[in-house]
Enzyme design. Structure first.
Site, short mmCIF file in Angstrom:
data_model
loop_
_atom_site.label_atom_id
_atom_site.label_comp_id
_atom_site.label_asym_id
_atom_site.label_seq_id
_atom_site.Cartn_x
_atom_site.Cartn_y
_atom_site.Cartn_z
N PRO A 1 -52.49 -80.32 -20.62
CA PRO A 1 -52.16 -80.87 -21.94
C PRO A 1 -50.69 -81.26 -21.99
CG PRO A 1 -52.24 -78.47 -22.05
CD PRO A 1 -52.61 -78.85 -20.64
N THR A 2 -50.42 -82.51 -22.22
CA THR A 2 -49.04 -82.96 -22.37
C THR A 2 -48.99 -83.89 -23.58
OG1 THR A 2 -49.44 -84.67 -20.69
CG2 THR A 2 -48.33 -82.68 -19.95
N THR B 1 -51.79 -72.71 -26.92
CA THR B 1 -50.46 -72.58 -26.30
C THR B 1 -49.56 -71.73 -27.19
OG1 THR B 1 -50.71 -74.75 -25.27
CG2 THR B 1 -48.47 -73.88 -25.41
N ARG C 1 -46.60 -82.50 -14.68
CA ARG C 1 -45.88 -83.76 -14.40
C ARG C 1 -46.55 -84.61 -13.32
NH1 ARG C 1 -42.15 -79.78 -15.25
NH2 ARG C 1 -40.45 -80.07 -16.73
N HIS D 1 -44.46 -73.36 -19.10
CA HIS D 1 -44.35 -74.68 -19.74
C HIS D 1 -43.52 -75.63 -18.86
CE1 HIS D 1 -45.38 -76.07 -23.96
NE2 HIS D 1 -44.76 -77.14 -23.50
N LYS E 1 -52.52 -69.99 -23.24
CA LYS E 1 -51.60 -70.62 -22.27
C LYS E 1 -50.16 -70.18 -22.56
CE LYS E 1 -50.18 -75.26 -20.65
NZ LYS E 1 -48.91 -75.62 -21.27
N TYR F 1 -37.13 -87.23 -20.53
CA TYR F 1 -38.06 -86.42 -21.33
C TYR F 1 -39.18 -85.87 -20.44
CZ TYR F 1 -42.21 -85.52 -24.13
OH TYR F 1 -43.35 -84.96 -24.62
N PHE G 1 -46.50 -77.79 -9.31
CA PHE G 1 -47.45 -78.19 -8.27
C PHE G 1 -47.32 -79.69 -7.98
CE2 PHE G 1 -50.07 -74.60 -10.25
CZ PHE G 1 -49.49 -73.66 -9.41
N ARG G 2 -46.82 -80.00 -6.79
CA ARG G 2 -46.60 -81.40 -6.40
C ARG G 2 -47.32 -81.75 -5.11
NH1 ARG G 2 -45.09 -80.58 -10.77
NH2 ARG G 2 -42.98 -80.74 -11.61
C1 LIG Z 1 -43.86 -84.38 -20.86
C2 LIG Z 1 -44.53 -83.04 -21.03
C3 LIG Z 1 -45.16 -82.75 -22.24
C4 LIG Z 1 -45.81 -81.50 -22.41
N1 LIG Z 1 -46.48 -81.25 -23.58
C5 LIG Z 1 -47.21 -80.12 -23.70
C6 LIG Z 1 -48.03 -79.90 -24.85
O1 LIG Z 1 -48.08 -80.73 -25.77
N2 LIG Z 1 -48.75 -78.75 -24.90
C7 LIG Z 1 -48.70 -77.81 -23.90
O2 LIG Z 1 -49.39 -76.78 -23.99
N3 LIG Z 1 -47.94 -77.99 -22.81
C8 LIG Z 1 -47.20 -79.12 -22.68
N4 LIG Z 1 -46.47 -79.33 -21.53
C9 LIG Z 1 -46.50 -78.33 -20.45
C10 LIG Z 1 -47.63 -78.62 -19.46
O3 LIG Z 1 -48.90 -78.43 -20.04
C11 LIG Z 1 -47.54 -77.70 -18.24
O4 LIG Z 1 -47.53 -76.36 -18.66
C12 LIG Z 1 -46.32 -77.96 -17.36
O5 LIG Z 1 -45.97 -79.33 -17.36
C13 LIG Z 1 -46.60 -77.51 -15.93
O6 LIG Z 1 -45.52 -77.71 -15.10
P1 LIG Z 1 -45.36 -78.99 -14.13
O7 LIG Z 1 -45.02 -80.14 -15.01
O8 LIG Z 1 -44.23 -78.62 -13.23
O9 LIG Z 1 -46.66 -79.19 -13.41
C14 LIG Z 1 -45.79 -80.55 -21.36
C15 LIG Z 1 -45.15 -80.86 -20.15
C16 LIG Z 1 -44.53 -82.08 -19.98
C17 LIG Z 1 -43.87 -82.38 -18.65
#
Ligand SMILES: Cc1cc2nc3c(=O)[nH]c(=O)nc-3n(C[C@H](O)[C@H](O)[C@H](O)COP(=O)(O)O)c2cc1C
Length: 386
Positions: free
Chosen positions: A80-81, A158, A333, A278, A254, A27, A312-313
């Site tokens: 935000p995740t 978003t 992530r 995303h 976003k 996930y 971005f890592r």
């Molecule tokens: C597990 C997970 C949950 C996420 N949940 C949301 C969320 O609830 N709202 C949102 O705007 N973006 C969500 N995102 C997207 C992140 O905000 C972000 O745009 C994205 O993870 C960036 O890419 P990266 O993971 O490669 O850094 C989620 C991403 C992940 C990995």
């Protein structure tokens, strides 16, 4: 591996993979369909080459930026995740505190497992709130009022999730918003006792912000039914304008990937945008974010604050995004690997690694302040040459 022995984000990711049940790790890691966009976020970053300036005479690099009047020592937002509590108990709080410690901002998701009020009271750092426009205008207003009262300064709306992305790893694992506990999932959990004890046995995390719209004891399935029923695939610019009008502070959209939408965001009264796909979890095949920064920054960068995320890592990735025109980055992530690997120590380690790498990259590049980064420091095949 001891958390201090993790020397980069890849090490933290490996630790997270070992600690989490496979369903949960997938996930976190997974993306939509063939995961082309997930990979392209990375490959496009790798295509950016630095053009360093020599004998530039910088003993150290200033990584500080000011976003909407608030100073950050490190130019990043812990993004935000949703469902962070599934990786580690109280992960939203842990991440918010780690961000504060690192001088970064923290963005709390609508689908967080700690409430707006709990996170608001737990940190004095820079806090933003991310809104998914689920439910009706009354729901949006209520969430925004709660966020403003709890000290969240910026709103991030978003807009790239009109329907859930087709994340096939989650479908195969029967782990979408609706979690199905199969015998395999139970076995998976038993094989990861650290996670089982820390997360699952202490009570399944709930979507705290949404309980009041369903009922106070609503479980994960009931909330999933609510979000399914109350999504808005037909969200309009009028709705965006209504949300803008409900929020007095800085407002960001976003999920922007085109110059046209960046201009539209500006016309709607947005103060900033997050260039984002995303993390590849929504529209597979969408353009990589790093490619999109420069054209958008050229068009609206003087009038909008530009953030970007996706892949971005490394600190070097952050420097590339800022060189191409972003004012700061959003981290998805990377900090999640840290918190999943080792809770508070892991989240802090993730941000420390990125901060050290960013500072070192700046010195090697011969640039003393992130505020003076420009496209002159980089070259990429997709870059517009002026
Ligand atoms: C597990 C997970 C949950 C996420 N949940 C949301 C969320 O609830 N709202 C949102 O705007 N973006 C969500 N995102 C997207 C992140 O905000 C972000 O745009 C994205 O993870 C960036 O890419 P990266 O993971 O490669 O850094 C989620 C991403 C992940 C990995």
């Amino acid at each position: 591996m001891n958390i201090d022995a993790a020397i980069n984000i890849h090490d933290l990711r490996e630790l997270a993979r070992r600690r989490l049940p496979r369903v949960i790790y997938e996930y976190l890691e997974g993306a939509a369909e063939d995961e082309v966009t997930l990979r392209r976020n990375r490959s496009s970053l790798d295509e950016v080459e630095f053009i360093p300036r020599i004998v530039a005479g910088h003993k150290k690099a200033d990584l500080g930026v000011t976003l909407f009047g608030e100073s950050l020592a490190f130019p990043a937002v812990v993004g935000p995740t949703g469902m962070n509590g599934i990786f580690h108990r109280h992960a939203d709080l842990v991440l918010a505190r780690a961000a504060e410690q690192a001088g970064a901002a923290f963005a709390l998701a609508t689908a967080s497992n700690e409430s707006i009020e709990t996170v608001g009271a737990a940190t004095r750092g820079v806090k933003w709130f991310q809104l998914y426009p689920w439910g009706d205008r009354k729901v949006w207003r209520r969430l925004l009022d709660r966020a403003a009262a709890a000290g969240f300064t910026c709103l991030v709306l978003t807009v790239d999730t009109p329907v859930p992305g087709n994340r096939e790893r989650d479908r195969r694992n029967r782990f979408a918003h609706d979690v199905t506990i199969s015998p395999r999932t139970v076995l998976d959990g038993l094989l990861h006792p650290g996670w089982l004890w820390n997360v699952w046995l202490k009570g399944v995390p709930r979507f705290e912000n949404l309980l009041e719209f369903v009922h106070p004891a609503a479980d994960i399935h009931e909330i999933a039914a609510f979000t399914r029923k109350h999504r808005h695939p037909d969200l309009s610019w009028d709705d965006v304008a209504a949300i803008r009008a409900m929020w007095k502070g800085p407002f960001l959209i976003k999920g922007v990937l085109s110059v046209q939408d960046a201009r539209q965001a500006l016309n709607m009264g947005a103060d900033g945008i997050v260039i984002s796909n995303h993390g590849g979890r929504q529209l597979d095949g969408a353009v990589s974010t790093i490619q999109s920064i420069e054209p958008i920054a050229d068009a609206v960068g003087k009038r909008l604050t530009i953030l970007a995320d996706g892949g971005f890592r490394r600190g070097a990735d952050i420097v590339k995004a800022l060189s191409l025109g972003a004012n700061a980055v959003v981290l998805g992530r990377a900090p999640l690997y840290g918190v999943a690997a080792a809770g508070a120590a892991g989240a802090a380690r993730a941000l420390q690694i990125l901060e050290e790498e960013t500072a070192r990259t700046m010195i090697l590049l011969g640039c003393g302040s992130v505020k003076t980064l420009s496209p002159d420091y980089v070259s990429a095949p997709y870059q517009q040459r002026r």
